[in-house]
Design a protein around this motif. Structure first.
Motif: not given
Length: 395
Positions: A102-104, A296-298, A308-311
């Motif tokens: 989980v990144v952001g 998961l990108v926040f 966003t489900i980026a991967k």
């Protein structure tokens, strides 16, 4: 525990421990002569130890039929997020036996999401949970028992009207305060016993980047990568061995690309006088990015927030608008999902300070431009070059 599971006697395990031979790697690295001298046992016992350890260390192959049979058994496959559309695209939720990142940027809701997942892991199955314990590694002092209880009461008001259920909830969460990377590695290495005894069904690290970035300077990239590799290896082992989900929070950083004459992405990057452009991207580099199974990108948008489900091995690249409420994170169902048909790997994350109309940083794949513009903006003639970040944005 691992050595016990392969059938070694308690006396042999104590002798191995006495000589600081704790892991499969430690034992396999020794020759028969070295083990004979260290353990003071017959040669046939040494050969048996090496054979057992070698067989245990080899990755086990499984047929598709075995995998399908396991899915229909007692082992859970996903941890539901309660975000219906997100779960739908992830085929059920956060997958077990894998690492989900989980990144952001700061304040976007990453820890809120972790609190929600902590709650879901402890709830009984009839409430959509796993009825297990949680190992929560808190490196940034972001865990809040009060916030967890607030989310619990908002999501399941009737269930948590009973004080006994609240006590059961908080008693199932093991919070580990981490201040140093070596301390984190030590606790991870010893986590097997807690997973078995306390029936831990979820591991959360909030955040994996915090301690690493404090301890390692720009000049010690190799040391940092080696540490991250060890952490990822341990987390993968725990996830796969016990078939539980692992959630790791990552921060963001500012990266630079050395473009010369290629136009900028529309409102996507800023460029200095030399022609170099900058943007915000997940921290910890490519090695770590390849260590996670899902991302998961926040991020912030002009109108609010977006996840966003980026991967993912099962989902297309898809985004959802969301808001933070007393019940945690809730998707904006009126907006619906935004599906992206292009590669999302080198995305640029929108941060709060950069979403003003005059300086709006969006994901490069969210910008509405014509096909002609896409061919100009997204395919530079020269490959981009990553340069060390000037400053970090903690999340």
């Amino acid at each position: 525990r691992r050595l016990q599971r392969i059938g070694l006697s308690e006396d042999v395990i104590q002798s191995l421990t006495k000589h600081k031979l704790f892991s499969y790697k430690d034992i396999i690295s020794c020759s028969e002569i070295e083990l004979l001298q260290a353990l003071d046992v017959p040669l046939d016992v040494v050969k048996d130890i090496l054979q057992r350890v070698s067989l245990a260390a080899i990755p086990k192959s499984r047929t598709v039929l075995q995998i399908m049979t396991e899915k229909t058994g007692k082992n859970f496959e996903y941890l539901p997020t309660t975000l219906q559309l997100l779960d739908q695209y992830l085929y059920g939720g956060i997958p077990a036996s894998s690492i989900t990142e989980v990144v952001g940027p700061a304040g976007v809701g990453k820890s809120q999401f972790c609190h929600m997942m902590t709650l879901m892991a402890t709830l009984p199955p009839d409430k959509g949970g796993l009825e297990g314990a949680v190992a929560y590694f808190d490196t940034e002092n972001t865990f809040s028992a009060d916030r967890l209880i607030e989310i619990a009461k908002e999501k399941e008001p009737s269930y948590f009207a009973d004080e006994q259920n609240i006590l059961q909830l908080v008693s199932r969460i093991q919070v580990y305060k981490i201040n140093a990377s070596q301390e984190f590695l030590t606790k991870l290495s010893a986590l097997e016993e807690d997973i078995i005894e306390k029936k831990i069904k979820l591991i959360i690290i909030d955040s994996v980047a915090s301690v690493v970035r404090k301890e390692f300077s720009k000049g010690s990239t190799m040391d940092r990568q080696e540490l991250l590799s060890k952490e990822a290896s341990l987390l993968k082992y725990l996830a796969e061995t016990f078939r539980i989900p692992v959630i790791v929070v990552n921060q963001v950083t500012t990266a630079y690309r050395a473009y010369s004459t290629v136009p900028l992405q529309v409102n996507n990057e800023s460029r200095d006088s030399t022609g170099a452009s900058s943007f915000v991207t997940p921290a910890l580099g490519t090695l770590w990015a390849h260590s996670v199974n899902n991302r998961l990108v926040f991020e912030y948008t002009n109108t609010g927030r977006r996840i966003t489900i980026a991967k993912s091995p099962v989902s297309p690249v898809v985004s959802f608008e969301y808001a933070i409420t007393p019940a945690g994170i809730e998707l904006d169902t009126k907006m619906g999902p935004i599906i992206h048909d292009e590669n999302f790997w080198e995305m640029k994350i929108a941060t709060k300070s950069m979403t003003a109309p005059e300086l709006r940083i969006e994901s490069q794949h969210h910008v509405a431009v014509s096909k002609q513009q896409q061919s100009i903006f997204r395919y530079p003639s020269a490959a981009p070059v990553d340069i060390a970040p000037v400053f970090d944005m903690h999340g």
